[in-house]
Structures are given as structure tokens and as C-alpha cells.
Scaffold this motif. Structure first.
Motif, short mmCIF file in Angstrom:
data_model
loop_
_atom_site.label_atom_id
_atom_site.label_comp_id
_atom_site.label_asym_id
_atom_site.label_seq_id
_atom_site.Cartn_x
_atom_site.Cartn_y
_atom_site.Cartn_z
N HIS A 195 7.74 -35.61 -57.34
CA HIS A 195 6.93 -35.86 -55.52
C HIS A 195 6.19 -34.94 -55.69
O HIS A 195 5.78 -34.99 -54.76
N HIS A 196 5.91 -33.84 -56.95
CA HIS A 196 4.67 -32.08 -56.24
C HIS A 196 3.54 -33.46 -56.28
O HIS A 196 2.12 -33.17 -56.53
N ASP A 201 15.15 -32.40 -52.93
CA ASP A 201 15.00 -31.04 -53.28
C ASP A 201 15.02 -29.62 -52.57
O ASP A 201 14.52 -30.10 -51.90
N PHE A 202 15.24 -29.22 -53.57
CA PHE A 202 14.88 -27.79 -52.97
C PHE A 202 13.46 -27.50 -52.56
O PHE A 202 13.33 -26.53 -52.10
N HIS A 203 12.50 -27.91 -53.44
CA HIS A 203 11.07 -27.81 -52.92
C HIS A 203 10.54 -28.67 -51.78
O HIS A 203 11.44 -30.31 -52.03
N ASP A 226 17.95 -28.16 -57.60
CA ASP A 226 17.84 -27.41 -57.37
C ASP A 226 18.01 -26.52 -56.09
O ASP A 226 17.39 -25.43 -56.36
N GLY A 253 13.74 -31.97 -59.87
CA GLY A 253 14.32 -31.38 -60.13
C GLY A 253 15.83 -30.50 -60.21
O GLY A 253 16.48 -31.82 -59.96
N TYR A 286 17.71 -27.31 -62.24
CA TYR A 286 17.27 -25.81 -63.95
C TYR A 286 18.46 -25.81 -64.43
O TYR A 286 18.08 -24.47 -65.00
ZN ZN Z 1 12.19 -28.25 -57.09
#
Ligand code: ZN
Ligand code: SP5
Length: 372
Positions: free
Chosen positions: A181-182, A227-229, A315, A352, A354
Motif C-alpha cells: 500500500h505504500h 494498516d497503522f500507516h 501494526d 503490515g 511486525y
Molecule cells: Zn504499516
């Protein structure tokens, strides 16, 4: 139903990355896939796992990513080694920051220069097998997307026949790495190279289907990025189109730092179809689920999607080593349940997460929560 491939474990294994300036182990590690798979397989016959991967070729990938970027990813490692680069893999030397690029008229001539042109950070090492691994992840995701079409058709038929209700939508899961996704149309970063979800979404939209929905046009897709990001890549790829709808819950003041504001709403035809909901650090289960439910009510359901695609990151977990929310393992089934209640066939795609010790439990929690 789980779609995966052993290549998601065996390919793309960088030895290290840099975090806050120091050399650390590579957090997006191959055992992430193994622990998730192991957990799902420990759940009796709840999950059906398939390693069947169809070859969709380059077409669907080229619909999302630019050719020069794909050519770069394919050849970068070999050129890097020829130029004397470190065998761990390609990392940016100089990045053509916009303050520099404004006046600069020179084109990147070698791999050390291109490494900066095609990568925006230090967390997307290109190893010998990275291109192969990313390509494989995209093909696995496409295979799952094709099965989503079949599962959704079947679901429609059984709803019409009265043998099931709208409360039991089918769910599929692409257990892939590297994540996506980035990755934007022509730049990698954040452990991501090819945007698996975007490739699958565009493929679903491209499928000819005349009886598909109320207005007879292409299938409507709503993306939920949990996702967290912030998913800067998915946002960029679909920023000026009205389908798919991109929605994201993410940390307001963490990586990738420069995108994810609620003010980023899309442009042109896409205006209003990009929904960012930034959350504070230390967001808890209750706040997370409440915000997710509101996002679903206010934006996802009114969009009338035929399919939901989820960027599944865990994440957000309280002990994630690189993030900062406080979601616990009890929170994930609630998140899955909220998504199930939309009542729309859903494809989950791994991003993500981790904390290796709880990765299987947390991903499994979302999927089991979705299954009800
Ligand atoms: Zn992430
Ligand atoms: C797919 C995915 O989750 N990619 C994330 C890549 C993040 N890489 C850089 C992380 C920088 C973290 N900085 C630590 C801040 C702690 N709150």
C-alpha cells in the motif's frame, strides 16, 4: 479461503534495514508469512488454504504501475551489483527532493541515481529476488480477486434463492509479502514495491460485466485501509478517479508523514472519493472500532460497493515494534465483525504487522471476526 505461495517466504529476504538511523534487522521478515499461515492452519478447518497461483501476466500490473518503474525494479539489483553496490540490495543514494528537482534538468544515468528517483525512503531494499517476489505477490492477489468474483456470484445466487442472508458475505484472504500500500504508480518505499491491492482493484474494475450493478457499469469497489500507516500508494494511484473509493484509518503523526491528512479528498472526478481519517497515537480498541463503524456508515455503505478490498495491517497492535496504537488482540475480531456487517464480499490483502509473537493471532482475529 486463503491464497498464498511459498515464494512469499523464500524470496525477498533483506538482511537489514535502517530505522531512526541505526542498522536493524528487516522488520518485514519472511517468517511473518509463516507464523500467520501456521496460526490459520491451527484453527481446525476454519480456513481452506490454496497455493494455486494463476499467471495474469504483465497486463494488470501495467494498468497501475509505469513501465519505466517496472523496468527499473526488474533490473535494479543487477545494475547495482555491477556498479559496486552493497549485496544486501539497492537503497537510495540521493533522492531528487522537489526542492532540488525544481531546477535540476539531468536524468538519472546509473542505478545509484535511479535508486533515489524510484524510491522515497530507506525501508524498501531491492534484493536479488525482490522483483520476482513482488510480482508473485501481485499474481497471488489477482488469483484471489478472480475467486472473489466467483464467490460473489455464488453468494448473489444463494441470496436470491433464499438459502442465505446478506449477513454472510464471502471472505477471501491474500497472504502475501512484500506488502503493497505504500507503492505508488512509479515509486517504491515502506517495504512496498508493487501495490497488490491497487492491481487487484483495477483488474476487478476492468472486468467486462454488463449485469454487474444497478447502473450497468463496472463493479464498484470500496477500499478499507486499516494498516497503522497511511496508504500513500493506493491514495496516489486512485486519487483522480471515483471508483474505487479509498478510505483509510491511520496514525496522524507517524510514517509516511507527508500524506494521510483529512484534507486529501481526491481531485477531479475523484474528489470526495478519498477519505482519510487520522487517529491519535495510543488509539484504543473502543475508539478504533467506533471510528471504523462511523467510517463504514458515513462513507462505505452510501458508496454501494460490490466488493470490499481491505489493506489488512495489524501494526495497530499495542506491542508493534515500529508503530504506536493500543489495539489489543481482543480488538481484532471486533474489527472483522464490523467489516462483515457491511454485508459485501470482501478480499483481505496482507500489509503490515511486525509483532511476530502475536501476528497470527491478530490477523486470524480479523478473519475469524469477519466469518462470525
Ligand atoms: Zn504499516
Ligand atoms: C507496510 C508497512 O507497514 N510499512 C511501514 C514501513 C515503515 N518504515 C519506517 C518506519 C519508521 C518508524 N519510526 C518509528 C516511530 C515510532 N512511533
Amino acid at each position: 479461503k486463503v491464497f498464498t505461495s511459498t515464494l512469499c517466504t523464500t524470496l525477498h529476504t533483506p538482511a537489514f534495514e535502517f530505522l531512526s538511523g541505526s542498522e536493524t534487522h528487516f522488520f518485514e521478515s519472511p517468517d511473518r508469512r509463516d507464523v500467520i499461515l501456521k496460526y490459520l492452519e491451527s484453527q481446525g478447518d476454519a480456513f481452506e488454504v490454496t497455493e494455486r497461483v494463476e499467471d495474469f501476466g504483465a497486463g494488470p500490473i501495467e494498468r497501475v504501475h509505469k513501465q519505466d518503474f517496472l523496468d527499473y525494479l526488474k533490473t535494479a539489483y543487477e545494475e547495482w551489483i555491477q556498479e559496486g553496490g552493497h549485496p544486501n540490495g539497492v537503497l537510495p543514494g540521493t533522492i531528487p527532493h522537489y526542492k532540488v528537482a525544481r531546477l535540476g534538468k539531468l536524468k538519472a544515468a546509473n542505478c545509484l541515481a535511479k535508486s533515489g528517483e524510484y524510491c522515497f525512503d530507506m525501508s524498501a531494499v531491492i534484493t536479488k529476488d525482490t522483483f520476482k517476489a513482488a510480482w508473485n505477490a501481485a499474481q497471488v492477489t489477482l488469483t484471489a480477486a478472480k475467486d472473489l468474483v466467483r464467490a460473489a456470484d455464488e453468494y448473489e445466487k444463494s441470496v436470491e434463492a433464499g438459502s442465505t442472508t446478506r449477513e454472510n458475505p464471502p471472505g477471501l484472504y491474500a497472504l502475501v509479502r512484500p506488502p503493497g500500500h505504500h507503492a505508488q504508480s512509479d515509486i517504491c518505499g515502506g517495504y512496498c514495491y508493487l501495490n497488490n491491492l491497487a492491481i487487484a482493484a483495477q483488474w476487478l474494475i476492468d472486468q467486462p460485466d454488463l449485469k454487474s450493478n444497478a447502473d450497468g457499469g463496472p463493479k464498484r469497489i470500496a477500499i478499507l485501509d486499516i494498516d497503522f500507516h497511511h496508504g500513500n500508494g493506493t491514495q496516489e494511484i486512485f486519487y483522480s478517479v471515483a471508483n474505487p473509493l479509498y478510505t483509510s484509518l491511520h496514525s496522524v503523526d507517524d510514517y509516511p508523514y507527508f500524506t494521510g491528512s483529512a484534507l486529501e479528498k481526491g481531485e477531479g472526478e475523484g474528489l470526495g472519493f478519498n477519505i482519510n481519517i487520522p487517529l491519535v497515537q495510543a488509539t484504543t480498541n473502543d475508539d478504533y472500532v467506533e471510528t471504523l463503524d462511523k467510517l463504514i456508515q458515513d462513507h462505505v455503505i452510501p458508496f454501494k460497493p460490490d466488493y470490499i478490498l481491505v489493506s489488512l495491517g495489524v501494526d495497530t497492535y499495542k506491542d508493534d515494534p515500529i508503530a504506536g496504537f493500543l489495539v489489543t488482540s481482543e480488538g481484532y475480531p471486533r474489527i472483522g465483525n464490523s467489516i462483515r456487517k457491511i454485508g459485501v464480499p470482501t478480499l483481505f490483502i496482507q500489509e503490515g504487522g511486525y509483532c511476530i509473537e502475536k501476528l497470527g493471532l491478530n490477523v486470524g482475529g480479523i478473519l475469524l471476526g469477519y466469518m462470525g
